[in-house]
Design an enzyme around this catalytic site. Structure first.
Site, PDB file in Angstrom:
ATOM      1  N   VAL A 363      28.789 -21.130 -21.012  1.00 23.55           N
ATOM      2  CA  VAL A 363      30.090 -21.242 -21.682  1.00 23.55           C
ATOM      3  C   VAL A 363      30.430 -19.981 -22.473  1.00 23.55           C
ATOM      4  O   VAL A 363      31.483 -19.917 -23.103  1.00 23.55           O
ATOM      5  CB  VAL A 363      30.130 -22.476 -22.610  1.00 23.55           C
ATOM      6  CG1 VAL A 363      29.999 -23.743 -21.809  1.00 23.55           C
ATOM      7  CG2 VAL A 363      29.045 -22.399 -23.677  1.00 23.55           C
ATOM      8  N   LYS A 365      28.185 -18.070 -24.821  1.00 23.67           N
ATOM      9  CA  LYS A 365      27.626 -17.893 -26.166  1.00 23.67           C
ATOM     10  C   LYS A 365      27.193 -16.443 -26.402  1.00 23.67           C
ATOM     11  O   LYS A 365      27.503 -15.842 -27.430  1.00 23.67           O
ATOM     12  CB  LYS A 365      26.434 -18.847 -26.360  1.00 23.67           C
ATOM     13  CG  LYS A 365      26.798 -20.320 -26.256  1.00 23.67           C
ATOM     14  CD  LYS A 365      25.622 -21.208 -26.572  1.00 23.67           C
ATOM     15  CE  LYS A 365      24.509 -21.100 -25.544  1.00 23.67           C
ATOM     16  NZ  LYS A 365      24.915 -21.526 -24.203  1.00 23.67           N
ATOM     17  N   SER A 682      24.037 -44.573 -26.220  1.00 26.05           N
ATOM     18  CA  SER A 682      25.461 -44.594 -25.891  1.00 26.05           C
ATOM     19  C   SER A 682      25.780 -45.415 -24.643  1.00 26.05           C
ATOM     20  O   SER A 682      26.943 -45.645 -24.341  1.00 26.05           O
ATOM     21  CB  SER A 682      25.986 -43.170 -25.709  1.00 26.05           C
ATOM     22  OG  SER A 682      25.331 -42.514 -24.657  1.00 26.05           O
ATOM     23  N   LYS A 725      31.940 -35.764 -22.775  1.00 25.13           N
ATOM     24  CA  LYS A 725      31.998 -36.977 -21.948  1.00 25.13           C
ATOM     25  C   LYS A 725      33.384 -37.164 -21.349  1.00 25.13           C
ATOM     26  O   LYS A 725      33.524 -37.519 -20.172  1.00 25.13           O
ATOM     27  CB  LYS A 725      31.592 -38.190 -22.778  1.00 25.13           C
ATOM     28  CG  LYS A 725      30.119 -38.213 -23.174  1.00 25.13           C
ATOM     29  CD  LYS A 725      29.807 -39.383 -24.076  1.00 25.13           C
ATOM     30  CE  LYS A 725      28.332 -39.388 -24.471  1.00 25.13           C
ATOM     31  NZ  LYS A 725      28.006 -40.504 -25.387  1.00 25.13           N
TER      32      LYS A 725
END
Length: 800
Positions: A363, A365, A682, A725
C-alpha cells in the site's frame, strides 16, 4: 691452450676454492653440462655482462674475459625440469677466445695464477697484515649477524692463505656481482684484499645499524609477532635516516583537526582526545591501533551538529505538492504530516517525531517515508529490521569484542551525514527474539522522545542525540509489536485501496513506471481502461498494488515483441480479449454474486494483515450424539464463538423445529481454505446465522455478508478492521452488510465509492441479525431460560 665448455652465470661469480650451487635450465648451459660430463667434468664459469636475449641465447660479447675454472662435483635433475649443479672453483682462468660448438659456447684460454708469495720480510709482513685485517673484519661481521656463526669463525681462524681467505669472504659477502668480478680480475693479491676490505667495512657499518635497531626493538616490543617486529624495524630505519614518524605524526595531527571540526559535545570530545592520546603512545604495530583508528573515524564522521534544513524555511505548500504528486489518496496520513510540519514551523524547532505506519503489503508505506523526506527536505535513511534477533544490531557491540561494530542506528546516522534525517525502521513487526537479547527492548530508548536525546550505543560509548530524527516505523500488523514499544509511537493505519484508487494509481504511477522500465513509451503501448479494470478485478485480489504492478510488467513484456514487429501499428492497444493470452485464465471471479447458497451457508468478513477478505462458513447436520465438530484451522476464540452461537440456537430457536432432538444429531461447521489459520471473535453472528439457517432450512442471501461478535446473552459487539472488510465485500460483489451499531462511527474512514455501493444495516442483538438474514421474527434474546418460554407456548417465536 686448454678448451672447456662455458657456463654463463647471471648476477653471481664463482671464486677459486669456493663451492656454489646452481640451477641450470637454459639450453646452452645444459649442453655445456652434457659436454663436461662426457669429458673431465671441468667447465668455465663466467659472469654475464648483461642479460641474454629473449630466447635465452648468450653471445660471446655478453661474457667477461676472466672467470673461474670449476669442477662439477654433483649434478641431479633432468632436461625437462632442469638441473641442480654443485660447482667448486679451481683456479682463475683468462680467456683468449670464445666459439660456438654443438649448441654451447666453448672457451679457449689459460689458468691465471696469482704471483708467487713474496720472499722478502717486508712482503711477508704485508701479507700477514692483510690476512689479519681480513680475519678481524670477518669476525666483527660474523658477530653482528643474528644467526649462530661459531663454526664460521673457527673456519676463518684456520685459514692462513690470504688469497683463499679473500676469495672466501668475497663469495659470501652481500655485494654487487660487478664488484665481485672486479675482485676476481685484480691481478695482485694486495689489490684484491684492499678492495675487499673497503666493501667489508661498509657491510660492517650497515650490520651495526641493524643490530642497534634490533636492540631497540628487543626492549620495546618483546613478545610481539614477527610481522609487527618487521614493521617496527621499518620505522626505526626511518628514524636513523632522519625521516621517521612523519607519516604517523601527520595522521595524528589530522585526527586532532578532525576532532575539532566535528563539533562534537564536550563529553564526546574528551573521550576522542583520550583515545587519540592512547594512539600516540602506542606503536603502529599494536593490535589495538586499528581498533582506536576505526573508533576515531566513526566519532569524526558522525553528524554531531550538522543539520539539513532550518525549520523556519519549511514550505508547507511545496510539501503538500510533493505528497500529492507521489501518492494518490492517503489523505489522513498527508494531513498528519502537514500538521507536523506546521507545528515545526511555528515552534521553530525540528524535534523529531515517531510515526508507525501500519497496513497490508503493497500500500506504499516505504515509498511514503521517502516522500515525507522529500517534503521535509531531509535525507532519507532506511534500515530493515525483518529477522533481526540480536539487540547488538540496534545498540552495537562493545569494543572489547573482535570485529565489534556500531548498531544500525548509528550506522544509519553516519550514512545520513546529518543529525535530522527521516529514518525508516522497516518491518518493525518482524523483529525476532533470540538468546542474544531482545532487539525490540533495545528500540525502547531509540523511539522514546524523552530518552533518545542521549542515546547510548555500546560501540560508541558516548551519548548521541537522536531527538531531531524523524523516525518512521512500518508494520503489517500490530499484534507482534510489544506494548511498551507500541506505546512510544503514533500509529497511523494505511488501509487497502479501492478499485477507483487502484485505477488512478495504475494509470498515473504504475503503468508509466513499467513502460519506462521495459523501454516502452505511451506512444508505443496503450492499456485500455476496460482491460486494466479487468486486470484489477479478475487477476489480482490484494489490498495493495504490488501484484498489480507485476501484472502490468507481464503485459509490457508480452507486448514488447508486437511493438517491434515490422507491420506493427503504433500505438499497440491492449484489449480485454488480449488478457487471456497474456496473463492466462482469470484467477478470481465474483463467486458471491453467482453463488447459490443452500441452507447452512453464510458469508462473513475477515481482516488479515494483507487486507480484508470474505469468509464462507458452512454447516451440515448428520445423525449422531449431539456433538459439534469444527474444521478449517480455527483458533480458540473462533471455536468459542461457534459454541456460543450453538448455545443461543439451542436455547432460543429449538421450538421452531418440532420434534428436533439435538442429542441425536451432530453438527459439523467448516470454514473453507483450511490451510490458512483463522481466529478472532468477528465471525460470531455469521456462525449464529449459519447454524440457524441449517436448522430452520432457510437460505441466506449470497449477496449478504456480516461481521460482529456475539455474546451469550445475544448482544452484537463491535469489531475492528471495518474499512478493510467493507472494501473486500465491495470487491467480491456483496450488496448488503450486517454489523454492530457501535461500528457506525468507523464508516467515516470508508471510501465514498464503497459506502455508496453497499447497503449497511446496523444491529444490536442477535434477534435483529436473524430477522435481517433469515426473515425470522424472533423476540429479543434476553437471559430468560428456555423452560419459561416453552411454558408460554413459544409465543415469542414465529416465522415471517
Amino acid at each position: 691452450m686448454a678448451k672447456f665448455p662455458v657456463i654463463p652465470m647471471r648476477n653471481t661469480v664463482v671464486f677459486p676454492g669456493t663451492a656454489l650451487p646452481l640451477r641450470v635450465g637454459r639450453a646452452q648451459t645444459v649442453a655445456a653440462i652434457h659436454a663436461a660430463q662426457g669429458g673431465d667434468q671441468y667447465v668455465f664459469a663466467v659472469a654475464q655482462k648483461r642479460e641474454a636475449a629473449e630466447d635465452g641465447h648468450v653471445a660471446e660479447s655478453d661474457l667477461f674475459r676472466v672467470g673461474t675454472l670449476a669442477k662439477i662435483e654433483k649434478i641431479r635433475g633432468d632436461a625437462e625440469n632442469g638441473y641442480q649443479v654443485l660447482l667448486r672453483g679451481v683456479s682463475r682462468f683468462r680467456v683468449s677466445g670464445y666459439q660456438e660448438k654443438d649448441g654451447y659456447i666453448e672457451v679457449e684460454g689459460e689458468n691465471w695464477a696469482d704471483p708467487a708469495p713474496g720472499t722478502l720480510e717486508s712482503e711477508r709482513a704485508t701479507e700477514q697484515a692483510l690476512l689479519a685485517s681480513l680475519k678481524t673484519l670477518a669476525h666483527e661481521i660474523l658477530d653482528l649477524l643474528p644467526s649462530n656463526t661459531e663454526q664460521l669463525s673457527e673456519l676463518v681462524d684456520g685459514i692462513e692463505d690470504v688469497s683463499f681467505l679473500a676469495y672466501l669472504c668475497a663469495g659470501n659477502l652481500e655485494i654487487d656481482s660487478l664488484k665481485k668480478q672486479e675482485i676476481l680480475e685484480a691481478s695482485l693479491v694486495k689489490d684484491r684484499v684492499l678492495i675487499l676490505l673497503e666493501l667489508m667495512q661498509k657491510q660492517k657499518e650497515a650490520l651495526q645499524v641493524q643490530s642497534e635497531i634490533r636492540e631497540k626493538l628487543t626492549h620495546k616490543m618483546g613478545k610481539l609477532q614477527r610481522e609487527a617486529i618487521l614493521r617496527e624495524q621499518l620505522n626505526a630505519i626511518r628514524e636513523e635516516l632522519g625521516e621517521g614518524g612523519a607519516g604517523a605524526a601527520g595522521s595524528k595531527d589530522d585526527y586532532r583537526q578532525k576532532i575539532e571540526d566535528a563539533q562534537m559535545p564536550e563529553s564526546a570530545k574528551k573521550v576522542a582526545l583520550e583515545e587519540l592520546k592512547r594512539l600516540e603512545t602506542m606503536g603502529q604495530n599494536s593490535a589495538e591501533t586499528h581498533v582506536i583508528r576505526n573508533y576515531l573515524d566513526l566519532l569524526c564522521a558522525l553528524p554531531w551538529a550538522k543539520s539539513s534544513v532550518n525549520p523556519e524555511d519549511l514550505d508547507l505548500e511545496k510539501a503538500r505538492a510533493v505528497l500529492d504528486r507521489d501518492h494518490y489518496g492517503l489523505d489522513k496520513i498527508k494531513k498528519r504530516i502537514l500538521q507536523h510540519l506546521a507545528v515545526m514551523k511555528l515552534k521553530k524547532s525540528d524535534r523529531g517525531q515517531i510515526l508507525l505506519l501500519v497496513g497490508p503489503p503493497g500500500v506504499g508505506k516505504t515509498s511514503l517515508g521517502q516522500s515525507i523526506a522529500k517534503a521535509l527536505g531531509r535525507k532519507f535513511v532506511r534500515g530493515s529490521l525483518g529477522g533481526v534477533r540480536d539487540d547488538a544490531e540496534i545498540r552495537g557491540h562493545r569494543r572489547t569484542y573482535v570485529g565489534a561494530m556500531p548498531g544500525r542506528i548509528i550506522q544509519g546516522m553516519k550514512r545520513a551525514e546529518e543529525n535530522n534525517p527521516v529514518f525508516m525502521l522497516d518491518e518493525i513487526d518482524k523483529l525476532g527474539h533470540g538468546y542474544q537479547g531482545d532487539p525490540a527492548a533495545a528500540l525502547l530508548e531509540v523511539l522514546d522522545p524523552e530518552q533518545n536525546g542521549t542515546f547510548l550505543d555500546h560501540y560508541l560509548d558516548v551519548p548521541f542525540d537522536l531527538s531531531k530524527v524523524f523516525f518512521i516505523a512500518t508494520a503489517n500488523s500490530l499484534d507482534s509489536i510489544p506494548g511498551p514499544l507500541l506505546d512510544r509511537m503514533d500509529v497511523i493505519e494505511l488501509n487497502g485501496y479501492t478499485t477507483a484508487e487502484k485505477l488512478h494509481i495504475g494509470k498515473n504511477h504504475l503503468i508509466p513506471k513499467q513502460l519506462a522500465e521495459h523501454g516502452l513509451t505511451k506512444d508505443q503501448l496503450v492499456i485500455k481502461d476496460d482491460a486494466f479494470l479487468k486486470v484489477i478485478h479478475s487477476y489480482t485480489r490484494e489490498a495493495g498494488v504490488r501484484d498489480l504492478q507485476r501484472k502490468i510488467a507481464g503485459i509490457c513484456r508480452s507486448m514488447a515483441e508486437k511493438v517491434l514487429a515490422p507491420d506493427a501499428v503504433l500505438p499497440v492497444q491492449v484489449e480485454i480479449s488480449d488478457l487471456d493470452e497474456i496473463l492466462g485464465g482469470e484467477r478470481f471471479v465474483h463467486e458471491v454474486a453467482e453463488r447459490l447458497s443452500p441452507p447452512g451457508v453464510a458469508t462473513g468478513l475477515a481482516w488479515t494483515p494483507q487486507g480484508g477478505e470474505i469468509l464462507f462458513i458452512e454447516a451440515n447436520l448428520m445423525p449422531g450424539r449431539g456433538s459439534l465438530t469444527l474444521t478449517g484451522q480455527l483458533g480458540d476464540v473462533m471455536k468459542e464463538s461457534t459454541q456460543i452461537a450453538l448455545s443461543l440456537v439451542r436455547s432460543r430457536l429449538a421450538h421452531m423445529i418440532p420434534g428436533f432432538e439435538f442429542e441425536k444429531k451432530d453438527i459439523h461447521v467448516h470454514v473453507p481454505a483450511g490451510a490458512i489459520p483463522k481466529d478472532g471473535p468477528s465471525a460470531g453472528i455469521t456462525m449464529l446465522t449459519t447454524i440457524a439457517s441449517l436448522l430452520t432450512g432457510r437460505s441466506v442471501d449470497p449477496k449478504l455478508a456480516m461481521t460482529g461478535e456475539i455474546t451469550l446473552r445475544g448482544a452484537v459487539m463491535p469489531v475492528g478492521g471495518i474499512k478493510e472488510k467493507l472494501i473486500a465485500a465491495h470487491r467480491a460483489g456483496i450488496e448488503r452488510v450486517i454489523m454492530s451499531k457501535r461500528n457506525q462511527k468507523d464508516l467515516r474512514e470508508v471510501p465514498d465509492e464503497v459506502r455508496s455501493a453497499l447497503r449497511i444495516e446496523f444491529v444490536e442483538t442477535a434477534s435483529e441479525v436473524l430477522k435481517l438474514a433469515l426473515g425470522l421474527d424472533v423476540a429479543p434474546l434476553t437471559s430468560a431460560p428456555y423452560g419459561k418460554e416453552a411454558a408460554e407456548g413459544n409465543q415469542g417465536v414465529r416465522a415471517s
